[in-house]
Design a protein around this motif. Structure first.
Motif, short mmCIF file in Angstrom:
data_model
loop_
_atom_site.label_atom_id
_atom_site.label_comp_id
_atom_site.label_asym_id
_atom_site.label_seq_id
_atom_site.Cartn_x
_atom_site.Cartn_y
_atom_site.Cartn_z
N PRO A 140 0.82 -1.21 0.00
CA PRO A 140 0.00 0.00 0.00
C PRO A 140 0.85 1.26 0.00
O PRO A 140 1.92 1.32 0.61
N LEU A 141 0.38 2.26 -0.70
CA LEU A 141 0.99 3.58 -0.63
C LEU A 141 0.34 4.32 0.53
O LEU A 141 -0.88 4.39 0.62
N ASN A 142 1.14 4.89 1.41
CA ASN A 142 0.56 5.56 2.56
C ASN A 142 1.45 6.71 2.99
O ASN A 142 2.62 6.78 2.64
N PHE A 143 0.84 7.63 3.73
CA PHE A 143 1.59 8.74 4.31
C PHE A 143 0.93 9.15 5.61
O PHE A 143 -0.29 9.05 5.74
N PRO A 144 1.72 9.58 6.59
CA PRO A 144 1.13 10.06 7.85
C PRO A 144 0.61 11.48 7.68
O PRO A 144 1.31 12.35 7.16
N ARG B 24 -10.26 -8.49 -7.03
CA ARG B 24 -10.48 -9.61 -6.12
C ARG B 24 -11.59 -9.23 -5.15
O ARG B 24 -11.58 -8.14 -4.58
N GLN B 25 -12.53 -10.15 -4.95
CA GLN B 25 -13.70 -9.85 -4.12
C GLN B 25 -13.39 -10.16 -2.66
O GLN B 25 -13.91 -11.09 -2.06
N LYS B 26 -12.50 -9.34 -2.08
CA LYS B 26 -12.20 -9.47 -0.66
C LYS B 26 -13.06 -8.49 0.11
O LYS B 26 -13.26 -7.35 -0.31
N THR B 27 -13.52 -8.92 1.27
CA THR B 27 -14.49 -8.09 2.00
C THR B 27 -13.83 -6.86 2.61
O THR B 27 -14.50 -5.87 2.87
N ASN B 28 -12.54 -6.86 2.90
CA ASN B 28 -11.90 -5.74 3.56
C ASN B 28 -10.74 -5.19 2.73
O ASN B 28 -9.69 -4.85 3.26
N GLU B 29 -10.91 -5.14 1.44
CA GLU B 29 -9.87 -4.63 0.56
C GLU B 29 -10.29 -3.24 0.07
O GLU B 29 -11.34 -3.08 -0.54
N TYR B 30 -9.48 -2.24 0.36
CA TYR B 30 -9.78 -0.86 0.03
C TYR B 30 -8.74 -0.32 -0.94
O TYR B 30 -7.56 -0.69 -0.90
N ILE B 31 -9.16 0.60 -1.83
CA ILE B 31 -8.19 1.29 -2.68
C ILE B 31 -7.79 2.62 -2.05
O ILE B 31 -6.79 3.22 -2.43
N PHE B 32 -8.57 3.09 -1.07
CA PHE B 32 -8.21 4.29 -0.32
C PHE B 32 -8.80 4.16 1.07
O PHE B 32 -9.95 3.75 1.24
N SER B 33 -8.02 4.49 2.09
CA SER B 33 -8.51 4.41 3.45
C SER B 33 -7.80 5.44 4.31
O SER B 33 -6.68 5.86 4.04
N VAL B 34 -8.51 5.86 5.34
CA VAL B 34 -7.97 6.75 6.36
C VAL B 34 -8.04 5.99 7.68
O VAL B 34 -9.12 5.55 8.09
#
Length: 487
Positions: free
Chosen positions: A34-38, A65-75
């Motif tokens: 994942p790409l992330n930044f604080p 993929r049909q994963k229940t907890n897969e996000y393309i963006f999250s905070v």
């Protein structure tokens, strides 16, 4: 991006690519990190993540993929894995929505819609406008006998159901449940010459009433059934005296529940009273509230316009001719009073609907029998519009139909449609029923022609699989479900 991109030599190399004029960042590994930044390094003067924050990105994914907890963006809360906001993408696969997902976003890539979870269900934020492309044959539904009516309804926590009013008393009528993307027989109910079903609720109780000709103690009766939650079946609740009942309509006025029956005839007399029943909350039963004189009544419809409540009856035959008037009633001072008489010809159905603030009534005219004359089956059915200046319904459009027995109004996106049940032209029951699309000043114009046999009733419904139409056949055991393909 410099905060989010992995440093040189990291296990997840990146490269700039261009696809059809768009430039993007490709994560080259099979399972992208994942790409992330604080947030604290970006919003140096803010102790909270800003209430208004924009992140514009174009994401191209070959397969989802049909994963229940897969996000393309999250905070997430900094220093923990506690999810504050997330955006999921799927190919028409509806992820779970519960209190744990409340406030989360879901983008339906196939349906092109953005939804938010309110803790119970996904609510639409943005949705691409759908348009009807074509109609395809979806399911052949073989009922236990000829079917005169279908009623589609939902039961909370149970799903979508359909009740079929089967003509043959020996086989009874069927309750079908939407299972594995099709209707499957769920329960059989003993009925006698069933004409129609009506679903309604009172408080948290779920009911089905059948217009049928049960003969008990020397009288004809129709039966109300209640959904039994523990047994998960409909069970007999109350019987009401009726006379060759053709239809029931359920409605509420000022928190009071009512049922009205279309009594068609008593022996050979077609000019008899139809009855409005009112729910008694003390006895938990329906009791006679008002009677209205009708002539071969075939259908009732309830509708509201602003603060006014209306009932309209389809009068079919007075014992001599089908060229008679049907009546619109308005609720005044605790009862229904005559509002307007409308000329009809063997009327079998009314369909009320609204378009852009305008109110319409479509009548299905079935058969022209002049006084002691011969029958004509190919006649005009009529759409009436409420004129707010004269406060009357006036003729808006005539549509040639062939012994029309039902109209159904439905919408696809912003488009409005009417579909007619053409049953007979005087020589054949193999006729095309027609879908008409609203085109403003031109009125309704034909756009699809659907082969049907003895078509009696249309219902529209929607599921996660899409939008559908179902029709019942009064001359065959075969009813059919059509899928409405959109673009």
């Amino acid at each position: 991006m410099s905060k989010a991109l992995p440093p040189p030599g990291h296990a997840t190399p990146t490269q700039m690519v261009q696809s059809k004029g768009s430039r993007g960042l490709r994560l080259a590994s099979a399972v992208a990190a994942p790409l992330n930044f604080p947030a604290s390094q970006i919003f140096t003067n803010c102790y909270y993540f800003p209430s208004e924050f924009s992140l514009v990105a174009t994401v191209k994914i070959q397969t989802l993929r049909q994963k229940t907890n897969e996000y393309i963006f999250s905070v997430v809360r900094e220093g923990s894995d506690s999810l504050l906001l997330g955006l999921r993408v799927s190919e028409n696969h509806r992820p779970p929505c519960s209190r744990l997902e409340q406030g989360q976003l879901w983008f339906n890539a196939q349906g092109k819609g953005l939804f938010i979870c309110d803790g119970l269900t996904w609510r639409t934020l943005l949705q691409s406008k759908q348009r009807l492309d074509y109609v395809e044959d979806y399911q052949d539904l073989y009922t236990r006998s000829e079917t005169l009516d279908v009623e589609v309804f939902s039961i909370p926590s149970e799903g979508l159901f359909m009740a079929a009013a089967n003509k043959d008393s020996r086989t009874g009528s069927g309750i079908y449940r939407w299972t594995n993307a099709s209707f499957q027989l769920y329960q059989n109910i003993s009925t006698q010459e069933a004409r129609s079903w009506k679903h309604f609720t009172i408080d948290d109780k779920i009911f089905l009433v059948v217009a049928a000709n049960f003969r008990e103690a020397g009288s004809e009766r129709s039966v109300i059934y209640q959904w039994h939650r523990r047994r998960r079946r409909f069970v007999r609740y109350q019987t009401l005296e009726t006379h060759t009942a053709q239809d029931w309509e359920a409605f509420r006025i000022h928190n009071h529940s009512f049922l009205v029956v279309a009594n068609h005839r008593r022996d050979s007399n077609h000019n008899i009273h139809s009855v409005i029943y009112r729910w008694n909350p003390d006895t938990k039963l329906f009791e006679v509230n008002q009677t209205l004189l009708t002539s071969g009544a075939y259908d009732w419809e309830f509708f509201t316009v602003g603060p006014y409540h209306f009932l309209v009856v389809a009068n079919t035959f007075d014992g001599r001719t089908t060229i008679i008037s049907s009546t619109i009633y308005v609720w005044l001072d605790g009862s229904f009073q005559t509002f307007q008489s409308v000329p009809t010809v063997g009327a079998t159905d009314w369909e009320p609907f609204q378009i852009d603030g305008r109110f319409f009534l479509a009548v299905a005219n079935s058969q022209k029998i002049p006084d002691r004359g011969t029958s004509v089956y190919s006649i005009n059915s009529t759409v009436y519009e409420l004129n707010t200046l004269t406060q009357t319904f006036i003729r808006f459009q005539d549509i040639l139909t062939h012994s029309a027995l039902d109209w159904e109004f439905f919408t696809i996106g912003d488009e409005k449609f009417l579909v007619v049940a053409n049953s007979h032209d005087g020589s054949s029951y193999s006729l095309n029923s027609v879908v008409y699309r609203w085109q403003g000043y031109e009125g309704f114009v034909p756009v699809h022609s659907l082969p049907t046999f003895g078509c009696r009733d249309w219902e529209d419904f929607s599921t996660e699989e899409g939008s559908f139409l179902i029709y019942s056949s009064a001359k065959s055991r075969l009813s059919k479900v059509f899928k409405l393909r959109n673009y």
